[in-house]
Each structure stands twice: as C-alpha cells, then as structure tokens.
Scaffold this motif. Structure first.
Motif, mmCIF file in Angstrom:
data_model
loop_
_atom_site.group_PDB
_atom_site.id
_atom_site.type_symbol
_atom_site.label_atom_id
_atom_site.label_comp_id
_atom_site.label_asym_id
_atom_site.label_seq_id
_atom_site.Cartn_x
_atom_site.Cartn_y
_atom_site.Cartn_z
ATOM 1 N N VAL A 149 0.690 -0.892 -0.130
ATOM 2 C CA VAL A 149 -0.063 0.126 -0.106
ATOM 3 C C VAL A 149 1.177 1.078 -0.448
ATOM 4 C CG1 VAL A 149 -1.950 1.154 1.281
ATOM 5 C CG2 VAL A 149 -1.687 -1.335 1.066
ATOM 6 N N PRO A 150 0.530 2.054 -0.743
ATOM 7 C CA PRO A 150 1.353 3.438 -0.582
ATOM 8 C C PRO A 150 0.525 4.067 -0.105
ATOM 9 C CG PRO A 150 0.272 3.478 -3.529
ATOM 10 C CD PRO A 150 0.131 2.202 -2.180
ATOM 11 N N THR A 151 1.419 5.331 0.617
ATOM 12 C CA THR A 151 0.813 5.720 1.981
ATOM 13 C C THR A 151 2.016 7.242 1.708
ATOM 14 O OG1 THR A 151 -0.401 6.252 3.731
ATOM 15 C CG2 THR A 151 1.895 5.452 3.643
ATOM 16 N N SER A 152 2.012 8.329 2.345
ATOM 17 C CA SER A 152 2.480 9.573 2.716
ATOM 18 C C SER A 152 1.856 10.088 3.988
ATOM 19 C CB SER A 152 1.937 10.422 1.960
ATOM 20 O OG SER A 152 0.941 11.074 1.398
ATOM 21 N N ALA A 153 2.612 11.275 4.779
ATOM 22 C CA ALA A 153 2.560 11.475 5.792
ATOM 23 C C ALA A 153 3.843 12.952 6.061
ATOM 24 C CB ALA A 153 3.165 10.448 7.507
ATOM 25 N N PRO A 154 2.233 13.569 6.726
ATOM 26 C CA PRO A 154 3.026 15.276 6.001
ATOM 27 C C PRO A 154 3.723 15.904 7.498
ATOM 28 C CG PRO A 154 0.509 15.219 6.736
ATOM 29 C CD PRO A 154 0.741 13.419 6.408
ATOM 30 N N LEU A 155 5.042 15.519 7.397
ATOM 31 C CA LEU A 155 6.258 15.562 8.983
ATOM 32 C C LEU A 155 7.161 15.647 8.675
ATOM 33 C CD1 LEU A 155 5.636 11.515 9.745
ATOM 34 C CD2 LEU A 155 4.530 13.436 11.320
ATOM 35 N N PRO A 156 7.605 17.164 9.215
ATOM 36 C CA PRO A 156 8.440 17.438 9.839
ATOM 37 C C PRO A 156 10.072 16.620 9.297
ATOM 38 C CG PRO A 156 7.717 18.735 11.391
ATOM 39 C CD PRO A 156 6.577 16.669 11.096
ATOM 40 N N ILE A 157 10.874 16.786 8.005
ATOM 41 C CA ILE A 157 12.001 15.921 7.631
ATOM 42 C C ILE A 157 13.045 15.700 9.032
ATOM 43 C CG2 ILE A 157 13.083 18.020 7.216
ATOM 44 C CD1 ILE A 157 14.117 16.680 4.555
ATOM 45 N N ALA A 158 13.134 16.582 9.594
ATOM 46 C CA ALA A 158 13.270 16.139 11.636
ATOM 47 C C ALA A 158 12.914 15.048 12.120
ATOM 48 C CB ALA A 158 13.729 16.935 11.650
#
Length: 104
Positions: free
Chosen positions: A35-44
């Motif tokens: 399952v491809p997915t994404s999450a808006p999180l800071p790069i750190a």
C-alpha cells in the motif's frame, strides 16, 4: 496460525509536499499486500515515528477501502509462488490442452 509482518519500503521525503512517502508492505500468511502512503511530517522526524505513522495510515486506508493502488502478490502453495506460467500449465493440463502452444 498465520504469520503477520509489516515493513516500510522505499521511504522518501518529498520536499515539494513536505511529506514522507513510502510503500507499506503487509505480509499476511501467504499473501503480500503493498500500500503506497504518505504522511505530512517535518523532515527532522526520526524513522521510528515516521514508520509508525505511515503503517497506521496504510492500515486505515486499507480498512476503509481507500488504498486504490494496493497490489497483491500471487498466492503461495507448498512453499513456493505460483507464477502465471504455472497457472497456464495447470489450466491446460486440466482442460486436456497439453499440446497447445503458449502465446509469449
């Protein structure tokens, strides 16, 4: 009893969208679902936190039927994968078409 494992593959950070993107792979018994997915999180953000969020989002998408790009691997039988050529051979054997050539 079936085995169940989850892994995060191809983890990338997309700077344009400020999201981590990955392919979450669910190993369930003899099936593998991706399952491809994404999450808006800071790069750190550390890997453990990112992977926890990505797996949770993939499970939620899958449970709600929103994992539109989900893929499944072939079923496993007797410890080996059944590939399309094996399936064609089995079908031809069942129908008595052993002498018929395969289009490939």
């Amino acid at each position: 009893m079936s085995s169940y494992q989850t892994e995060v593959q191809n983890l990338n950070y997309n700077a344009a969208t400020r999201c981590f993107e990955a392919l979450v792979v669910f190993h369930e018994g003899h099936e593998t679902r991706k399952v491809p997915t994404s999450a808006p999180l800071p790069i750190a953000t550390d890997f453990e936190a990112v992977s926890t969020v990505l797996v949770a989002r993939a499970k939620t998408h899958r449970a709600k039927g929103r994992a539109k790009l989900m893929s499944r691997s072939p079923t496993q039988k007797a410890g080996r994968l059944i590939h399309i050529n094996d399936m064609i051979r089995q079908l031809k054997d069942t129908m008595g078409l052993k002498d018929m050539q395969t289009a490939a």
